[in-house]
Design a protein around this motif. Structure first.
Motif, PDB file in Angstrom:
ATOM      1  N   UNK A 166      42.545  44.102  42.567  1.00  0.00           N
ATOM      2  CA  UNK A 166      43.211  43.783  41.306  1.00  0.00           C
ATOM      3  C   UNK A 166      42.249  43.092  40.356  1.00  0.00           C
ATOM      4  N   UNK A 167      42.456  43.340  39.080  1.00  0.00           N
ATOM      5  CA  UNK A 167      41.759  42.600  38.020  1.00  0.00           C
ATOM      6  C   UNK A 167      42.743  41.550  37.515  1.00  0.00           C
ATOM      7  N   UNK A 168      42.356  40.280  37.605  1.00  0.00           N
ATOM      8  CA  UNK A 168      43.271  39.207  37.243  1.00  0.00           C
ATOM      9  C   UNK A 168      42.717  38.413  36.075  1.00  0.00           C
ATOM     10  N   UNK A 169      43.648  37.720  35.386  1.00  0.00           N
ATOM     11  CA  UNK A 169      43.220  36.850  34.292  1.00  0.00           C
ATOM     12  C   UNK A 169      42.923  35.453  34.829  1.00  0.00           C
ATOM     13  N   UNK A 170      42.722  34.510  33.956  1.00  0.00           N
ATOM     14  CA  UNK A 170      42.346  33.166  34.366  1.00  0.00           C
ATOM     15  C   UNK A 170      43.443  32.479  35.159  1.00  0.00           C
ATOM     16  N   UNK A 171      44.698  32.950  35.035  1.00  0.00           N
ATOM     17  CA  UNK A 171      45.810  32.344  35.771  1.00  0.00           C
ATOM     18  C   UNK A 171      46.098  33.065  37.071  1.00  0.00           C
ATOM     19  N   UNK A 172      45.249  34.028  37.422  1.00  0.00           N
ATOM     20  CA  UNK A 172      45.477  34.776  38.643  1.00  0.00           C
ATOM     21  C   UNK A 172      46.502  35.883  38.494  1.00  0.00           C
ATOM     22  N   UNK A 173      46.906  36.178  37.279  1.00  0.00           N
ATOM     23  CA  UNK A 173      47.878  37.236  37.064  1.00  0.00           C
ATOM     24  C   UNK A 173      47.167  38.585  36.940  1.00  0.00           C
ATOM     25  N   UNK A 174      47.707  39.571  37.621  1.00  0.00           N
ATOM     26  CA  UNK A 174      47.067  40.887  37.588  1.00  0.00           C
ATOM     27  C   UNK A 174      47.175  41.495  36.198  1.00  0.00           C
ATOM     28  N   UNK A 629      42.466  30.658  27.104  1.00  0.00           N
ATOM     29  CA  UNK A 629      43.778  30.866  27.731  1.00  0.00           C
ATOM     30  C   UNK A 629      44.809  31.291  26.690  1.00  0.00           C
ATOM     31  N   UNK A 630      44.789  30.614  25.533  1.00  0.00           N
ATOM     32  CA  UNK A 630      45.743  30.973  24.475  1.00  0.00           C
ATOM     33  C   UNK A 630      45.468  32.376  23.950  1.00  0.00           C
ATOM     34  N   UNK A 631      44.168  32.700  23.778  1.00  0.00           N
ATOM     35  CA  UNK A 631      43.843  34.034  23.283  1.00  0.00           C
ATOM     36  C   UNK A 631      44.285  35.108  24.259  1.00  0.00           C
ATOM     37  N   UNK A 632      44.074  34.863  25.529  1.00  0.00           N
ATOM     38  CA  UNK A 632      44.498  35.836  26.537  1.00  0.00           C
ATOM     39  C   UNK A 632      46.014  35.958  26.580  1.00  0.00           C
ATOM     40  N   UNK A 633      46.713  34.827  26.338  1.00  0.00           N
ATOM     41  CA  UNK A 633      48.183  34.885  26.287  1.00  0.00           C
ATOM     42  C   UNK A 633      48.637  35.750  25.119  1.00  0.00           C
ATOM     43  N   UNK A 634      48.016  35.540  23.943  1.00  0.00           N
ATOM     44  CA  UNK A 634      48.350  36.365  22.782  1.00  0.00           C
ATOM     45  C   UNK A 634      48.046  37.833  23.079  1.00  0.00           C
ATOM     46  N   UNK A 635      46.874  38.082  23.663  1.00  0.00           N
ATOM     47  CA  UNK A 635      46.504  39.458  23.982  1.00  0.00           C
ATOM     48  C   UNK A 635      47.495  40.089  24.950  1.00  0.00           C
ATOM     49  N   UNK A 636      47.907  39.332  25.974  1.00  0.00           N
ATOM     50  CA  UNK A 636      48.847  39.858  26.959  1.00  0.00           C
ATOM     51  C   UNK A 636      50.176  40.239  26.310  1.00  0.00           C
ATOM     52  N   UNK A 637      50.666  39.366  25.423  1.00  0.00           N
ATOM     53  CA  UNK A 637      51.932  39.672  24.744  1.00  0.00           C
ATOM     54  C   UNK A 637      51.782  40.814  23.744  1.00  0.00           C
ATOM     55  N   UNK A 638      50.603  40.882  23.102  1.00  0.00           N
ATOM     56  CA  UNK A 638      50.371  41.921  22.108  1.00  0.00           C
ATOM     57  C   UNK A 638      50.367  43.307  22.742  1.00  0.00           C
ATOM     58  N   UNK A 639      49.933  43.396  23.994  1.00  0.00           N
ATOM     59  CA  UNK A 639      49.885  44.697  24.674  1.00  0.00           C
ATOM     60  C   UNK A 639      51.289  45.293  24.863  1.00  0.00           C
TER      61      UNK A 639
END
Length: 892
Positions: A166-174, A629-639
């Motif tokens: 798995x490819x995970x983000x900084x929080x360990x989420x796939x 972390x905030x940028x990745x959160x925005x990116x995750x929601x934007x997807x």
């Protein structure tokens, strides 16, 4: 072993009684049986143990080879993962563009997004697997790489090994899955290089018992589970490395097996040889010894029988007995020949520890002749320095009546230190005296091989520096030391971004030489650095201790000194090469309290240095971490924004400055998320551009706008002109013209109703292609304008050449009108330039009446901004147009 001719003495003997003859014969046969059994028993145990050691060492070697291949495959996956993180929508996997470590094995690399959709694929030209055929495996975050086999050919047993994680983000989420595929035939060829004899095999198993690869091939077993075999039920639960002596579950043949688990991966190598085949040499010795024993026993029995039967013919029988003794002497010489044929030293000691017998191998080991051995104390011919230690073992054997086996260091006759296994057992002599027989097995070369394998597992063979695995262990130890001393520890990750240029220009040999020179530079930093390691390619890592009171300053000075040394040119092949060092630093204890966290955060700081393109030395920052972390959160929601219908379009009017008439609208995107609320376009548009999400979002905006323009035209009976922004990434996508043409035709958009706004930055590259593209867009009836004019690097020649209709003055210049004379001069220049080229001008961000008056005096054509109206929803556009027309009619 010396023998004497006693025929003269035999002639003087008196006839023996039957009882005495029987007793003597029985004793002689017992001694022969005991001696032969003892020697054969020791020889058998040694032969079996040696074969087990051999198959275990082969398993270790094959496991090390397999580990190096799987690690190289894993590195390729890390490279692809990095490409995915850099551009999740359109990652570029360039692994097969030049020679790489595992390129001979990998037949395909596939990257999938979090929903299992393929986003990237790379394979050599002759790949067996096509991108559309591969499905994304469901991998749990934190799970070790999952290894399976598929597409097994029934005839050959050849298949495809699938290595996925798995490819995970900084929080360990796939956030995705990466899959590398390897042709199992590559491993099969490796496993068949060693001839293991009839029935021998090398097999690669998954830790769950699934057979993956076997040499020689065993097609019906590939993909089957062997989880109920002794390897998985008995051996592996106890130890990850060892030997087995069991019956094969495949063909029922008893074999000797050696096995070794592949470090950090769910794989097991097992090597097997046919037990009877492996012990062939010993069986030959067994039958020879048994034949000899039977022969000697028959001779002794025959002699005793003759003496007992014909005691009256004493002299004749004595003569015959003498002849028999001579034959027995020859037989003893035959036994000595057998012992001399054994390649390991064997010797027998009496109760006084004097040599009774020794074979040729012992004489060679001790460096003595036969005449110097018999009757000589052992300590005088065999390493006196270890004599006391040997005596303790001898006493133990005699007291416990059990064999002894010990690994010891001993010097041979040449004074060379040797590592040996000494096995000692009790041996009763013909006279009833207890003797000791010992066998010596030289394992010096085997130990050297094992030490070399251990070195390969922990050190980089090119530079001699510790590798990544060893560095993590050392770093954990250094963290413990810093914790105990309440000190400070810095973890540095160094990347030489331009080191590859040496290999590209001068070849791999020059590249290797450069890496060795760099390793020497880094080694010179010891002991300032507690450890220096090569992680991979041109990436290194260091652990540096510092006093807690002046920690950051010390580490910063160290990093800057290192940067200065590596920033100097490296001369290779008469050229100066600049390595482009980038250094990331994390600090214990403030950045983490474990080796894993410190190393990962040093990597994060290094990656930040790459992205920023500024200071090449970056310390880990919790603020930067939080921003990421905030940028990745925005990116995750934007997807998921399009899928959740969270995006909407609003429209801001563009107004004629002289008449006040609404000339058209600009389509602007807005995003409201259930988790984050209302997100500004300034925040999410750059993320969409960087990740490639701007492509599907831009296509959606274009499609929605064309549909809305057609609805307005149908409802009002008149065309409504709308401008849509094109990002630089959209402008250079290959199917842009097709996308625009399909939307225009599908919704029947009238010519002149759609306008595309392009930033001047997007026009700066590929001049010929851009010119052709813009003219093709104009042929569709779509107008073009240059957005944010004056903020980029546009050439006046471009304005003259490209078929654009208007320029838009950036709001940054409009905002300072009446305040900054420079902004007014720039705005006036743009307006005069546009009019000179017969282009109209639109001013953005007009918010005050003063700004409007200045633009009117400059003869600007149109404006938009909150002074006239903020962006409005689609339902408010037609009422706004109707109100505008009514207002203008009243004025007239």
């Amino acid at each position: 072993m010396p023998f004497r001719d006693d025929s003269a003495a035999v002639k003087n003997l008196r006839p023996y009684s039957a009882a005495r003859l029987i007793s003597v014969t029985a004793i002689l046969i017992s001694v022969l049986v005991a001696a032969t059994a003892g020697v054969l028993g020791v020889s058998y145990k040694e032969a079996l143990r040696q074969e087990m050691v051999n198959v275990r060492n082969l398993s270790i070697a094959f496991a090390a080879q397999t580990l190096s291949v799987v690690q190289a495959v894993d590195q390729a996956m890390v490279q692809a993962e990095r490409a995915f993180r850099k551009s999740p929508q359109n990652p570029v996997i360039d692994y097969f563009e030049d020679a790489r470590a595992a390129q001979d094995y990998i037949i395909g690399i596939h990257v999938f997004d979090n929903d299992g959709r393929p986003v990237a694929h790379a394979a050599p030209a002759n790949a067996r697997v096509k991108p559309g055929y591969v499905l994304a495996p469901a991998i749990t975050p934190g799970e070790v790489p999952r290894i399976t086999i598929s597409d097994v050919e029934p005839v050959t047993g050849r298949g495809i090994l699938n290595i996925a994680r798995a490819i995970v983000d900084a929080h360990g989420k796939r956030i995705g899955t990466i899959l590398a595929q390897v042709d199992s035939a590559r491993f099969e060829r490796i496993y068949t290089l060693v001839d293991l004899g009839l029935g021998g095999s090398v097999t690669l198993f998954h830790r769950d018992g699934t057979m993956l690869v076997r040499g020689p091939p065993f097609p019906s077993g590939i993909g089957r589970s062997f989880a109920q075999t002794p390897l998985f039920t008995q051996a592996l639960p106890i130890a990850n490395r060892g030997t087995l002596d069991v019956i094969s579950p495949i063909d029922g043949v008893r074999r000797i097996y050696g096995y070794d688990a592949v470090s950090n991966y769910p794989l097991v190598i097992i090597t097997g040889v046919n037990r009877d085949f492996a012990l062939d040499a010993w069986y030959e010795r067994l039958w020879t010894a048994v034949g000899f024993l039977v022969l000697v026993s028959l001779i002794l029995v025959f002699l005793a029988y003759r003496v007992a039967r014909d005691s009256a013919r004493q002299h004749s029988l004595i003569a015959q007995l003498g002849a028999s003794e001579r034959r027995a002497g020859n037989s003893a010489k035959y036994l000595a020949s057998i012992l001399n044929a054994v390649g390991t030293p064997i010797w027998v000691l009496d109760g006084e520890r004097k040599l009774v017998m020794a074979n040729d191998a012992f004489r060679r080991f001790a460096g003595c002749s036969a005449e110097e051995l018999v009757g000589v104390p052992e300590r005088e011919v065999l390493d006196p320095a270890t004599a006391a230690e040997r005596e303790q073992r001898y006493e133990s054997v005699l007291k416990r009546s059990s064999a002894s086996e010990a690994i010891v260091e001993i010097q041979d006759g040449n004074g060379e230190p040797r590592s040996v296994i000494q096995q000692t057992s009790r041996l009763p002599s013909a006279e009833g005296e207890t003797q000791l027989v010992s066998v010596l097995t030289d394992i010096t070369e085997r130990q050297k091989a094992e030490e070399h394998l251990a070195y390969l597992a922990n050190f980089d063979t090119l530079t001699g520096l510790p590798n990544q695995n060893q560095f993590r262990r050392v770093l954990e130890e250094q963290v413990a030391i810093a914790r105990e001393r309440r000190g400070c520890l810095g973890t540095l990750v160094l990347s030489l971004e331009r080191a590859h240029e040496i290999t590209d220009l001068l070849g791999h040999e020059a590249g290797d030489t450069a890496l060795r020179q760099i390793a020497e530079i880094l080694n010179s930093l010891l002991p300032r650095a507690a450890c220096v390691a090569r992680i991979k390619s041109a990436e290194f890592a260091m652990a540096v201790h510092a006093e807690s009171g002046n920690c950051c300053n010390t580490l910063e000075q160290f990093a800057n000194d290192l940067l200065h040394r590596l920033s100097e040119p490296l001369t290779m092949g008469g050229r100066d090469f600049y390595l482009g060092p980038v250094i990331g630093v994390s600090v214990y204890p403030q950045d983490g309290d474990s080796a894993e966290v410190l190393y990962r955060r040093a990597e994060s700081a290094r990656n930040r240095g790459r992205d920023d393109g500024g200071d090449p030395v970056h310390f880990f920052s919790s603020t930067t971490h939080s921003d990421l972390d905030q940028r990745l959160t925005v990116e995750s929601q934007l997807r998921r924004a399009l899928e959740r219908n969270e995006l909407r379009i609003v429209y801001q009017p563009k107004v004629n400055i002289r008449t006040g008439q609404i000339m058209g609208f600009e389509a602007l995107i807005r995003w409201t998320n259930a988790l984050l609320g209302e997100i500004s376009p300034v925040r999410f548009i750059p993320i969409a551009e960087r990740t490639g999400l701007i492509i599907p979002i831009g296509a959606w905006v274009l499609e929605q706008t064309c549909s809305q323009v057609q609805r307005w035209a149908t409802e009002s009976g008149a065309p409504v002109k709308v401008a849509v922004n094109l990002s630089p990434r959209q402008f250079h996508q290959k199917d842009l013209l097709t996308l625009i043409g399909d939307s225009v035709r599908r919704h029947g958009v009238r010519p002149g109703s759609l306008e595309l706004e392009i930033t001047e930055t997007a026009l700066m590259s590929r001049e010929q292609e851009v010119d052709v593209l813009m003219r093709d867009i104009r042929r569709l009836g779509v107008e073009l304008s240059i957005d944010d004019f004056g903020t980029g690097y546009s050439s006046l020649a471009y304005l003259k050449r490209f078929p654009v209709q208007r320029l838009k003055i950036d709001a940054a210049f409009v905002r300072d009108l009446g305040i900054d004379s420079d902004s007014a001069a720039i705005a006036l220049t743009i307006i005069n330039l546009a009019h000179g080229l017969k282009l109209s001008v639109v001013a953005e961000g007009v918010e005050t009446q003063e700004q409007l008056e200045i633009l009117r005096n400059m003869s600007c054509d149109e404006f938009q901004g909150y002074l006239f109206s903020p962006p409005v929803s689609p339902g408010d556009v037609l009422p706004m147009l109707e109100q505008n027309r009514a207002s203008l009619a009243r004025i007239e």
